[in-house]
Design a protein around this motif. Structure first.
Motif, short mmCIF file in Angstrom:
data_model
loop_
_atom_site.label_atom_id
_atom_site.label_comp_id
_atom_site.label_asym_id
_atom_site.label_seq_id
_atom_site.Cartn_x
_atom_site.Cartn_y
_atom_site.Cartn_z
N ASP A 62 0.84 -1.18 0.00
CA ASP A 62 0.00 0.00 0.00
C ASP A 62 0.89 1.24 0.00
OD1 ASP A 62 -1.55 2.25 1.41
OD2 ASP A 62 -3.12 0.77 1.00
N LYS A 63 0.67 2.14 -0.95
CA LYS A 63 1.50 3.35 -1.06
C LYS A 63 1.31 4.29 0.13
CE LYS A 63 1.86 3.70 -6.09
NZ LYS A 63 1.46 4.49 -7.27
N LEU A 64 0.10 4.38 0.64
CA LEU A 64 -0.18 5.32 1.73
C LEU A 64 0.34 4.80 3.07
CD1 LEU A 64 -1.54 7.94 2.61
CD2 LEU A 64 -3.66 6.65 2.89
N THR A 65 -0.01 3.57 3.41
CA THR A 65 0.35 3.03 4.73
C THR A 65 1.71 2.33 4.75
OG1 THR A 65 -0.68 0.89 4.32
CG2 THR A 65 -2.08 2.64 5.26
N LYS A 66 2.22 1.96 3.57
CA LYS A 66 3.48 1.21 3.44
C LYS A 66 3.37 -0.20 4.03
CE LYS A 66 5.50 4.87 1.77
NZ LYS A 66 4.76 5.40 0.67
N ILE A 67 2.15 -0.71 4.17
CA ILE A 67 1.94 -2.05 4.70
C ILE A 67 2.07 -3.06 3.55
CG2 ILE A 67 0.24 -3.64 5.69
CD1 ILE A 67 -0.84 -1.26 7.30
N LEU A 68 2.85 -4.10 3.81
CA LEU A 68 3.06 -5.18 2.85
C LEU A 68 2.20 -6.37 3.27
CD1 LEU A 68 4.65 -6.34 0.41
CD2 LEU A 68 6.35 -7.15 2.07
N THR A 69 1.32 -6.81 2.39
CA THR A 69 0.45 -7.95 2.65
C THR A 69 0.89 -9.11 1.76
OG1 THR A 69 -1.38 -6.43 3.08
CG2 THR A 69 -1.94 -8.74 2.70
N VAL A 70 1.06 -10.28 2.36
CA VAL A 70 1.55 -11.45 1.65
C VAL A 70 0.49 -12.54 1.70
CG1 VAL A 70 3.36 -13.19 1.56
CG2 VAL A 70 3.91 -10.88 2.32
N SER A 71 0.19 -13.15 0.55
CA SER A 71 -0.72 -14.28 0.53
C SER A 71 -0.22 -15.31 -0.48
CB SER A 71 -2.15 -13.84 0.19
OG SER A 71 -2.19 -13.28 -1.11
N GLY A 72 -0.52 -16.56 -0.20
CA GLY A 72 -0.12 -17.64 -1.09
C GLY A 72 -1.16 -18.73 -1.11
N GLU A 73 -1.27 -19.39 -2.25
CA GLU A 73 -2.26 -20.45 -2.39
C GLU A 73 -1.69 -21.57 -3.25
OE1 GLU A 73 -6.79 -21.05 -4.12
OE2 GLU A 73 -5.98 -19.04 -3.86
N GLN A 74 -1.85 -22.80 -2.77
CA GLN A 74 -1.41 -23.95 -3.57
C GLN A 74 -2.37 -24.17 -4.73
OE1 GLN A 74 -0.55 -27.66 -1.46
NE2 GLN A 74 -1.38 -28.76 -3.20
N ARG A 75 -1.84 -24.26 -5.94
CA ARG A 75 -2.66 -24.45 -7.13
C ARG A 75 -2.68 -25.88 -7.63
NH1 ARG A 75 -6.49 -20.91 -7.73
NH2 ARG A 75 -5.68 -18.84 -7.37
N LYS A 76 -1.54 -26.58 -7.54
CA LYS A 76 -1.46 -27.95 -8.06
C LYS A 76 -0.51 -28.77 -7.22
CE LYS A 76 -1.60 -26.82 -12.99
NZ LYS A 76 -0.85 -26.94 -14.25
N LYS A 77 -0.72 -30.08 -7.28
CA LYS A 77 0.24 -31.03 -6.73
C LYS A 77 0.52 -32.04 -7.84
CE LYS A 77 -0.88 -34.17 -3.60
NZ LYS A 77 -1.18 -34.82 -2.31
N ILE A 78 1.79 -32.15 -8.21
CA ILE A 78 2.19 -33.00 -9.32
C ILE A 78 3.03 -34.15 -8.77
CG2 ILE A 78 3.47 -33.10 -11.50
CD1 ILE A 78 2.99 -29.98 -11.61
N GLU A 79 2.73 -35.36 -9.22
CA GLU A 79 3.53 -36.51 -8.80
C GLU A 79 4.79 -36.59 -9.66
OE1 GLU A 79 2.40 -40.97 -9.10
OE2 GLU A 79 1.55 -40.18 -7.23
N GLY A 80 5.93 -36.68 -9.01
CA GLY A 80 7.21 -36.70 -9.71
C GLY A 80 7.79 -38.10 -9.81
N ASN A 81 9.10 -38.18 -9.85
CA ASN A 81 9.82 -39.45 -10.01
C ASN A 81 9.52 -40.40 -8.85
OD1 ASN A 81 11.11 -38.55 -12.35
ND2 ASN A 81 12.79 -37.66 -11.19
N TYR A 82 9.54 -41.69 -9.19
CA TYR A 82 9.36 -42.74 -8.20
C TYR A 82 10.71 -43.29 -7.80
CZ TYR A 82 7.92 -47.13 -6.07
OH TYR A 82 7.74 -48.16 -5.19
N HIS A 83 10.91 -43.51 -6.52
CA HIS A 83 12.18 -44.04 -6.02
C HIS A 83 11.92 -45.45 -5.48
CE1 HIS A 83 13.84 -40.01 -6.33
NE2 HIS A 83 12.67 -39.60 -5.88
N GLU A 84 12.48 -46.42 -6.17
CA GLU A 84 12.24 -47.81 -5.78
C GLU A 84 12.84 -48.13 -4.43
OE1 GLU A 84 12.75 -50.95 -8.51
OE2 GLU A 84 12.26 -49.70 -10.24
N GLY A 85 12.17 -49.02 -3.75
CA GLY A 85 12.66 -49.45 -2.44
C GLY A 85 13.77 -50.47 -2.56
N TRP A 86 14.17 -50.99 -1.45
CA TRP A 86 15.27 -51.97 -1.41
C TRP A 86 14.81 -53.19 -2.09
CZ3 TRP A 86 19.80 -50.17 0.45
CH2 TRP A 86 19.74 -48.98 1.15
#
Length: 86
Positions: A62-86
């Motif tokens: 905000d230019k007047l108050t100089k307050i910084l507002t932060v927000s975040g939102e998860q949009r996707k979850k992607i499955e990546g590489n599979y790591h084989e077990g023993w």
């Protein structure tokens, strides 16, 4: 504004996400908006896939108050590489 957000991101103050995919800043009469789309990768152990999370992050200064507002939102979850077990 852009330099401030990049500094806070880079030094870890805002850094809970790994990689920046997109970044843009817009100015209005009342303030600035900086949008960052980011990725966070969680690496899987044996028998588990990696997970890649996509986030939309918005930073409003905000230019007047100089307050910084932060927000975040998860949009996707992607499955990546599979790591084989023993």
């Amino acid at each position: 504004m852009k330099e401030l957000i990049e500094y806070l991101w880079g030094c870890g103050t805002l850094g809970i996400y790994d990689k920046v995919v997109e970044s843009k800043i817009t100015e209005s009469e009342n303030g600035f908006e900086h949008y960052i789309q980011s990725l966070k990768t969680v690496y899987g152990d044996f028998g588990i896939h990696d997970k890649i999370y996509v986030y939309d992050n918005t930073f409003l200064l905000d230019k007047l108050t100089k307050i910084l507002t932060v927000s975040g939102e998860q949009r996707k979850k992607i499955e990546g590489n599979y790591h084989e077990g023993w």
